[in-house]
Write a protein that holds these residues in place. Sequence first.
Motif, PDB file in Angstrom:
ATOM      1  N   SER A   7      -0.743  -9.263  -0.730  1.00 37.44           N
ATOM      2  CA  SER A   7       0.113  -8.171  -0.295  1.00 37.44           C
ATOM      3  C   SER A   7       0.156  -7.085  -1.372  1.00 37.44           C
ATOM      4  O   SER A   7      -0.061  -7.353  -2.550  1.00 37.44           O
ATOM      5  CB  SER A   7       1.521  -8.673   0.002  1.00 37.44           C
ATOM      6  OG  SER A   7       2.092  -9.237  -1.146  1.00 37.44           O
ATOM      7  N   ASN A  13       3.713  -1.530  -0.656  1.00 38.13           N
ATOM      8  CA  ASN A  13       3.942  -2.396   0.498  1.00 38.13           C
ATOM      9  C   ASN A  13       4.677  -1.590   1.566  1.00 38.13           C
ATOM     10  O   ASN A  13       5.721  -0.994   1.295  1.00 38.13           O
ATOM     11  CB  ASN A  13       4.778  -3.605   0.069  1.00 38.13           C
ATOM     12  CG  ASN A  13       4.932  -4.621   1.161  1.00 38.13           C
ATOM     13  OD1 ASN A  13       5.065  -4.274   2.323  1.00 38.13           O
ATOM     14  ND2 ASN A  13       4.943  -5.881   0.791  1.00 38.13           N
ATOM     15  N   PRO A  14       4.187  -1.558   2.803  1.00 35.71           N
ATOM     16  CA  PRO A  14       4.818  -0.743   3.848  1.00 35.71           C
ATOM     17  C   PRO A  14       6.198  -1.237   4.271  1.00 35.71           C
ATOM     18  O   PRO A  14       6.947  -0.501   4.892  1.00 35.71           O
ATOM     19  CB  PRO A  14       3.821  -0.817   5.009  1.00 35.71           C
ATOM     20  CG  PRO A  14       3.026  -2.041   4.756  1.00 35.71           C
ATOM     21  CD  PRO A  14       2.989  -2.229   3.268  1.00 35.71           C
ATOM     22  N   ASN A  15       6.557  -2.465   3.942  1.00 33.38           N
ATOM     23  CA  ASN A  15       7.850  -3.023   4.343  1.00 33.38           C
ATOM     24  C   ASN A  15       8.909  -2.931   3.248  1.00 33.38           C
ATOM     25  O   ASN A  15       9.973  -3.515   3.362  1.00 33.38           O
ATOM     26  CB  ASN A  15       7.680  -4.498   4.743  1.00 33.38           C
ATOM     27  CG  ASN A  15       6.752  -4.653   5.912  1.00 33.38           C
ATOM     28  OD1 ASN A  15       6.797  -3.877   6.855  1.00 33.38           O
ATOM     29  ND2 ASN A  15       5.887  -5.640   5.853  1.00 33.38           N
ATOM     30  N   VAL A  16       8.630  -2.189   2.202  1.00 37.11           N
ATOM     31  CA  VAL A  16       9.497  -2.144   1.028  1.00 37.11           C
ATOM     32  C   VAL A  16      10.817  -1.410   1.317  1.00 37.11           C
ATOM     33  O   VAL A  16      10.849  -0.449   2.077  1.00 37.11           O
ATOM     34  CB  VAL A  16       8.745  -1.483  -0.152  1.00 37.11           C
ATOM     35  CG1 VAL A  16       8.547  -0.014   0.067  1.00 37.11           C
ATOM     36  CG2 VAL A  16       9.461  -1.727  -1.441  1.00 37.11           C
ATOM     37  N   LYS A  17      11.909  -1.920   0.727  1.00 43.29           N
ATOM     38  CA  LYS A  17      13.208  -1.263   0.826  1.00 43.29           C
ATOM     39  C   LYS A  17      13.533  -0.513  -0.462  1.00 43.29           C
ATOM     40  O   LYS A  17      14.400   0.349  -0.479  1.00 43.29           O
ATOM     41  CB  LYS A  17      14.319  -2.291   1.068  1.00 43.29           C
ATOM     42  CG  LYS A  17      14.314  -2.899   2.438  1.00 43.29           C
ATOM     43  CD  LYS A  17      15.519  -3.797   2.607  1.00 43.29           C
ATOM     44  CE  LYS A  17      15.558  -4.384   4.007  1.00 43.29           C
ATOM     45  NZ  LYS A  17      16.741  -5.233   4.182  1.00 43.29           N
ATOM     46  N   ASP A  19      12.121   1.421  -4.228  1.00 40.57           N
ATOM     47  CA  ASP A  19      11.000   2.071  -4.907  1.00 40.57           C
ATOM     48  C   ASP A  19      11.159   1.849  -6.413  1.00 40.57           C
ATOM     49  O   ASP A  19      12.117   1.206  -6.860  1.00 40.57           O
ATOM     50  CB  ASP A  19      10.916   3.559  -4.555  1.00 40.57           C
ATOM     51  CG  ASP A  19      12.162   4.341  -4.946  1.00 40.57           C
ATOM     52  OD1 ASP A  19      13.019   3.797  -5.679  1.00 40.57           O
ATOM     53  OD2 ASP A  19      12.280   5.503  -4.529  1.00 40.57           O
ATOM     54  N   HIS A  50      16.930 -11.330  -4.564  1.00 39.91           N
ATOM     55  CA  HIS A  50      15.909 -10.342  -4.919  1.00 39.91           C
ATOM     56  C   HIS A  50      16.358  -9.524  -6.128  1.00 39.91           C
ATOM     57  O   HIS A  50      15.558  -9.245  -7.028  1.00 39.91           O
ATOM     58  CB  HIS A  50      15.619  -9.438  -3.722  1.00 39.91           C
ATOM     59  CG  HIS A  50      14.396  -8.593  -3.895  1.00 39.91           C
ATOM     60  ND1 HIS A  50      13.156  -9.116  -4.136  1.00 39.91           N
ATOM     61  CD2 HIS A  50      14.240  -7.259  -3.892  1.00 39.91           C
ATOM     62  CE1 HIS A  50      12.279  -8.140  -4.269  1.00 39.91           C
ATOM     63  NE2 HIS A  50      12.921  -6.997  -4.130  1.00 39.91           N
TER      64      HIS A  50
END
Length: 64
Positions: A7, A13-17, A19, A50
């Motif tokens: 990944s 990553n396109p699903n990132v919340k 930056d 996380h």
Amino acid sequence: MPAHKRSDKGALNPNVKLDDNAVRKIRRLRREYNLTYIVIAQRFGVDLKHVRDICIGKAWSHVK
């Protein structure tokens, strides 16, 4: 044998919340203001595990 699909890291990553700047801010809030993982997680809309992984360097380790 096919190569492993890995990944994308961090903001790629396109699903990132989060930056890179948010990760730096999370670390600073924990270090300078000693906010709890729960408070930081609620502020950024992510799981407290996380946030913990970010603060101990297990996640987003490529961001300094």
